[in-house]
Design an enzyme around this catalytic site. Structure first.
Site, PDB file in Angstrom:
ATOM      1  N   HIS A  20      -6.111  -3.498   5.545  1.00  0.00           N
ATOM      2  CA  HIS A  20      -5.206  -3.008   6.696  1.00  0.00           C
ATOM      3  C   HIS A  20      -4.353  -1.913   6.090  1.00  0.00           C
ATOM      4  O   HIS A  20      -3.723  -0.974   6.789  1.00  0.00           O
ATOM      5  CB  HIS A  20      -4.752  -4.126   7.438  1.00  0.00           C
ATOM      6  CG  HIS A  20      -5.532  -4.772   8.205  1.00  0.00           C
ATOM      7  ND1 HIS A  20      -5.594  -4.611   9.779  1.00  0.00           N
ATOM      8  CD2 HIS A  20      -6.677  -5.523   8.251  1.00  0.00           C
ATOM      9  CE1 HIS A  20      -6.776  -5.479  10.418  1.00  0.00           C
ATOM     10  NE2 HIS A  20      -7.394  -5.739   9.498  1.00  0.00           N
ATOM     11  N   ASP A 115       0.059  -3.016  13.703  1.00  0.00           N
ATOM     12  CA  ASP A 115      -1.481  -3.574  13.807  1.00  0.00           C
ATOM     13  C   ASP A 115      -1.677  -4.457  14.687  1.00  0.00           C
ATOM     14  O   ASP A 115      -0.926  -4.989  15.626  1.00  0.00           O
ATOM     15  CB  ASP A 115      -1.628  -4.218  12.520  1.00  0.00           C
ATOM     16  CG  ASP A 115      -3.017  -3.826  11.785  1.00  0.00           C
ATOM     17  OD1 ASP A 115      -3.990  -3.736  12.680  1.00  0.00           O
ATOM     18  OD2 ASP A 115      -3.155  -4.089  10.580  1.00  0.00           O
ATOM     19  N   THR A 137      -7.492  -0.262  12.291  1.00  0.00           N
ATOM     20  CA  THR A 137      -8.168   0.209  11.015  1.00  0.00           C
ATOM     21  C   THR A 137      -9.665  -0.137  10.876  1.00  0.00           C
ATOM     22  O   THR A 137     -10.069   0.251   9.879  1.00  0.00           O
ATOM     23  CB  THR A 137      -7.510  -0.870   9.923  1.00  0.00           C
ATOM     24  OG1 THR A 137      -7.551  -2.077  10.052  1.00  0.00           O
ATOM     25  CG2 THR A 137      -5.760  -0.450  10.022  1.00  0.00           C
TER      26      THR A 137
END
Length: 194
Positions: A20, A115, A137
């Site tokens: 990530h 994220d 991602t």
């Protein structure tokens, strides 16, 4: 952007896995080419491992997680933590909400890029009236696989599925159209089209 325009600041906040972190770092590198000021927030052990050229205007911001005896700071990454410690790493990461909120309040970035593993980051940004954008991602197929179980259940009805399914899909499409990137809620309401 022209060089005489004010630079927008972006706080980037990936999950604690190098799979990530590196896509976030590549995005950060590309954004610096367009006069953005980049702040990159992660744990010190991850920040130490980044192959960051010194000439790039990216400021590394350490996020210090709580350190229970079973998870010392050198294990604050999925690369070093053993598999049986992953749940503890996730819990410890979530326990850093206050520390992250302090970083957010101190930096006051124009945008937060976060994220999937920390939706609480977008909530913290919303409280500070900072727009938040989720950066995925993974590919669309993988994302769909994990997102699908989180969809709302279809409406209950005595009618057959064929009679309610189009309406359920229309409701889902409508909900997605009023959200940000691919159905993930924004911190400031509906997305606008360009």
């Amino acid at each position: 952007m022209e060089s005489n325009e004010a630079s927008l600041s972006i706080l980037m906040f990936p999950w604690l896995a190098h799979g990530h972190v590196f896509p976030y770092l590549e995005l950060a590198k590309n954004l610096t080419k367009h006069n953005f000021t980049i702040f990159f927030c992660s744990t010190p052990i991850i920040l130490q491992s980044l192959p960051l050229p010194h000439h790039l205007p990216i400021t590394l911001i350490p996020l210090h997680l709580p350190s229970p005896p079973e998870l010392p700071p050198d294990l604050h990454t999925t690369k070093h933590a053993p598999p049986h410690r992953m749940p503890l790493l996730r819990e410890t990461f979530h326990a850093s909400k206050a520390a992250f909120s302090a970083i957010l309040a101190s930096l006051r970035p124009d945008i937060l890029i976060y994220d999937a593993f920390q939706p609480w980051a977008a909530e913290a940004a919303a409280k500070s009236e900072i727009p938040a954008v989720h950066f995925a991602t993974t590919g669309a197929a993988t994302y769909s696989f994990f997102y699908h179980p989180r969809l709302p259940p279809p409406p209950t009805s005595t009618s057959t599925p064929a009679s309610w399914k189009p309406f359920w899909l229309l409701a889902l499409i409508s909900e997605t159209a009023t959200s940000s990137v691919r159905g993930f809620p924004t911190s400031r309401g509906p997305a606008t089209s360009s």
